[in-house]
Design a protein around this motif. Sequence first.
Motif, PDB file in Angstrom:
ATOM      1  N   UNK A 160       6.368  32.954   9.091  1.00 61.44           N
ATOM      2  CA  UNK A 160       7.042  33.777  10.230  1.00 61.44           C
ATOM      3  C   UNK A 160       8.143  33.059  10.963  1.00 61.44           C
ATOM      4  N   UNK A 161       7.738  31.992  11.120  1.00 60.81           N
ATOM      5  CA  UNK A 161       9.087  31.142  11.957  1.00 60.81           C
ATOM      6  C   UNK A 161      10.286  31.101  11.097  1.00 60.81           C
ATOM      7  N   UNK A 162      10.289  31.284   9.929  1.00 58.33           N
ATOM      8  CA  UNK A 162      11.701  31.156   9.084  1.00 58.33           C
ATOM      9  C   UNK A 162      12.339  32.763   8.729  1.00 58.33           C
ATOM     10  N   UNK A 163      11.414  33.686   9.189  1.00 57.10           N
ATOM     11  CA  UNK A 163      11.821  35.191   8.890  1.00 57.10           C
ATOM     12  C   UNK A 163      13.240  35.461   9.704  1.00 57.10           C
ATOM     13  N   UNK A 164      13.555  34.753  10.579  1.00 56.55           N
ATOM     14  CA  UNK A 164      14.968  35.127  11.429  1.00 56.55           C
ATOM     15  C   UNK A 164      16.001  34.581  10.350  1.00 56.55           C
ATOM     16  N   UNK A 165      15.736  33.891   9.404  1.00 60.49           N
ATOM     17  CA  UNK A 165      16.727  33.436   8.798  1.00 60.49           C
ATOM     18  C   UNK A 165      17.153  34.070   7.430  1.00 60.49           C
ATOM     19  N   UNK A 191      15.067  33.100  -8.016  1.00 55.68           N
ATOM     20  CA  UNK A 191      14.397  31.691  -7.858  1.00 55.68           C
ATOM     21  C   UNK A 191      13.189  31.919  -6.939  1.00 55.68           C
ATOM     22  N   UNK A 192      11.989  31.749  -7.356  1.00 53.91           N
ATOM     23  CA  UNK A 192      10.653  32.119  -6.787  1.00 53.91           C
ATOM     24  C   UNK A 192       9.898  30.605  -6.320  1.00 53.91           C
ATOM     25  N   UNK A 193       9.579  30.218  -5.238  1.00 50.82           N
ATOM     26  CA  UNK A 193       8.868  29.161  -5.018  1.00 50.82           C
ATOM     27  C   UNK A 193       7.589  29.560  -4.746  1.00 50.82           C
ATOM     28  N   UNK A 194       6.418  29.195  -5.314  1.00 51.46           N
ATOM     29  CA  UNK A 194       5.062  29.349  -5.152  1.00 51.46           C
ATOM     30  C   UNK A 194       4.290  28.071  -4.427  1.00 51.46           C
ATOM     31  N   UNK A 195       3.407  28.437  -3.720  1.00 51.72           N
ATOM     32  CA  UNK A 195       2.159  27.442  -3.217  1.00 51.72           C
ATOM     33  C   UNK A 195       2.941  26.490  -2.282  1.00 51.72           C
ATOM     34  N   UNK A 196       4.311  26.291  -2.136  1.00 49.44           N
ATOM     35  CA  UNK A 196       4.731  25.056  -1.136  1.00 49.44           C
ATOM     36  C   UNK A 196       4.518  25.402   0.348  1.00 49.44           C
ATOM     37  N   UNK A 197       4.417  24.477   1.040  1.00 44.35           N
ATOM     38  CA  UNK A 197       4.047  24.918   2.610  1.00 44.35           C
ATOM     39  C   UNK A 197       5.193  24.129   3.202  1.00 44.35           C
ATOM     40  N   UNK A 198       5.929  23.382   2.709  1.00 49.31           N
ATOM     41  CA  UNK A 198       6.683  22.407   3.457  1.00 49.31           C
ATOM     42  C   UNK A 198       8.173  22.970   3.262  1.00 49.31           C
ATOM     43  N   UNK A 230       6.118  37.274 -11.655  1.00 47.56           N
ATOM     44  CA  UNK A 230       5.172  37.067 -12.377  1.00 47.56           C
ATOM     45  C   UNK A 230       3.600  37.248 -12.151  1.00 47.56           C
ATOM     46  N   UNK A 231       2.758  37.728 -12.901  1.00 43.66           N
ATOM     47  CA  UNK A 231       1.499  37.747 -12.329  1.00 43.66           C
ATOM     48  C   UNK A 231       0.633  36.372 -12.222  1.00 43.66           C
ATOM     49  N   UNK A 232       0.617  35.942 -10.968  1.00 48.43           N
ATOM     50  CA  UNK A 232      -0.076  34.831 -10.749  1.00 48.43           C
ATOM     51  C   UNK A 232      -0.891  34.836  -9.419  1.00 48.43           C
ATOM     52  N   UNK A 233      -1.785  33.998  -9.409  1.00 46.72           N
ATOM     53  CA  UNK A 233      -2.734  33.905  -8.072  1.00 46.72           C
ATOM     54  C   UNK A 233      -2.179  32.912  -6.999  1.00 46.72           C
ATOM     55  N   UNK A 234      -1.024  32.648  -7.454  1.00 50.31           N
ATOM     56  CA  UNK A 234      -0.072  31.521  -6.242  1.00 50.31           C
ATOM     57  C   UNK A 234       0.484  32.480  -5.264  1.00 50.31           C
ATOM     58  N   UNK A 235       0.675  31.976  -4.065  1.00 47.45           N
ATOM     59  CA  UNK A 235       1.399  32.486  -2.910  1.00 47.45           C
ATOM     60  C   UNK A 235       2.914  32.355  -2.923  1.00 47.45           C
ATOM     61  N   UNK A 236       3.602  33.495  -2.952  1.00 49.27           N
ATOM     62  CA  UNK A 236       4.997  33.478  -2.741  1.00 49.27           C
ATOM     63  C   UNK A 236       5.441  32.984  -1.440  1.00 49.27           C
ATOM     64  N   UNK A 237       6.196  31.821  -1.522  1.00 48.83           N
ATOM     65  CA  UNK A 237       6.588  31.294  -0.196  1.00 48.83           C
ATOM     66  C   UNK A 237       8.098  31.349   0.085  1.00 48.83           C
ATOM     67  N   UNK A 272      23.766  35.579  -3.012  1.00 49.20           N
ATOM     68  CA  UNK A 272      22.361  36.023  -2.497  1.00 49.20           C
ATOM     69  C   UNK A 272      22.424  37.319  -2.031  1.00 49.20           C
ATOM     70  N   UNK A 273      21.756  38.327  -2.598  1.00 48.03           N
ATOM     71  CA  UNK A 273      21.651  39.837  -2.184  1.00 48.03           C
ATOM     72  C   UNK A 273      20.571  39.961  -1.467  1.00 48.03           C
ATOM     73  N   UNK A 274      19.363  39.155  -1.452  1.00 54.76           N
ATOM     74  CA  UNK A 274      18.273  39.205  -1.025  1.00 54.76           C
ATOM     75  C   UNK A 274      17.553  37.891  -0.559  1.00 54.76           C
ATOM     76  N   UNK A 275      16.688  37.427   0.479  1.00 57.25           N
ATOM     77  CA  UNK A 275      16.208  36.266   0.800  1.00 57.25           C
ATOM     78  C   UNK A 275      14.785  36.709   1.398  1.00 57.25           C
ATOM     79  N   UNK A 276      13.951  35.865   1.047  1.00 58.01           N
ATOM     80  CA  UNK A 276      12.516  36.064   1.520  1.00 58.01           C
ATOM     81  C   UNK A 276      11.727  34.890   1.951  1.00 58.01           C
ATOM     82  N   UNK A 277      11.219  34.570   3.178  1.00 54.68           N
ATOM     83  CA  UNK A 277      10.478  33.642   3.473  1.00 54.68           C
ATOM     84  C   UNK A 277       9.136  33.987   3.911  1.00 54.68           C
ATOM     85  N   UNK A 278       8.078  33.691   3.396  1.00 52.53           N
ATOM     86  CA  UNK A 278       6.596  33.760   3.696  1.00 52.53           C
ATOM     87  C   UNK A 278       6.421  33.479   5.302  1.00 52.53           C
TER      88      UNK A 278
END
Length: 279
Positions: free
Chosen positions: A32-37, A102-109, A85-92, A24-30
Motif C-alpha cells: 500500500x505504501x508504494x501504490x502512489x508511485x 517483469x514480475x517479482x514474486x515473494x520479495x518483501x524488501x 504464471x500459475x504459481x502460489x507465490x504472491x506478486x509484489x 512502461x505502460x503499467x506498473x503494479x506494487x502490492x
Amino acid sequence: MMPEGPEIRIAADKVEIAITSSPLMDVYFAFEQLKGYEDVLKGTSVLRVDTKGKAMLTRLDNGYTIYSHNQLYGKWMIRNVYNYPKTNRQLRLALHNEKKSALLYSASDIEVLRDEEVAAHPYIQKVGPDILSEHVTPEMLFARFTDKRFIRRKWAGLLLDQGFVAGIGNYLRSEILFVARIPPSFRPVDCTDVQLHTASRAIIDLLVQSYETGGITTADDIVESLKEKGHTRHQYRHWAFGRGGQPSGSADLQLRKQLWPAGDSIFVLIARNNIDFPL
C-alpha cells in the motif's frame, strides 16, 4: 537457497533485456505504501538495471530508482505482457511494457527512491565492493583482508558479511575457501600472503565464472570430462559445496560437511586421519 550475487546479476540481465526496449505502460506494487508511485512511474523508460550485492536497482528516466532485494524467497519472472504464471507465490511488483512483463514474486524488501537517495539507503551504504558491477582488483581485496575491521574475523562468517564483499553466500563461501585451501576457522591474520593472494583471486574468478556459467564453479575441462562420462550437473557444478563425503581429487583428502554455529553448512577438506587439511 538464497540467490547469491551471480544469480541476482543474471536476473537483472533478464529484467533489463525485457523492459528497456519500450516505455512502461503499467506498473503494479502490492504494498500500500508504494501504490502512489504507480502513476509516477507509468510511462517512464527503464534505463538499466544495476546490482549491488544481492540488491537490484531498476533505474528510470524520470529520476527514480526501484530498489528491491530478493531475500530468501524472492524470484523474478519474465513473461509475455500480462501472461501471469500459475504459481502460489504472491506478486509484489510488476513492470509491463508493450511486449513483456517483469514480475517479482515473494520479495518483501521493495522501495522507490529518488536517484540521489540511493547511495544513502542503509543496505547500499554498508555493502562492500561488488565484483560484478564495479572494478575490483585482487590488490584491492588483499588490502581489505588486512584492514583492521576484518583481519581478526573468522573466514566462515567474514565471507557472508555483505559489508566485506558483496554477493557471496553459502556456495561461493565453500568454493572460495576450497580453492584458497583456507579452513573456515582461520582468520586473515592466520593466513600466509600466498593464501591471501589466492583468496583475492578466487573471489573475483569464482563470482565472474558463476555469473558467466549460470552457477558452475569448477574448471571447464573437468565439467566437459564429467559430462562425457554421464555425470549430472549436480555432480560437476561445484568443487566442494554439496559434495560432503565425496572425493576431493586427492587420495589423502575428502570433502566433509561441517555445521557452523549460525546453523549453515560449509564443505571443507579433511585429511583421512580426520585432521583439518594442513595448510
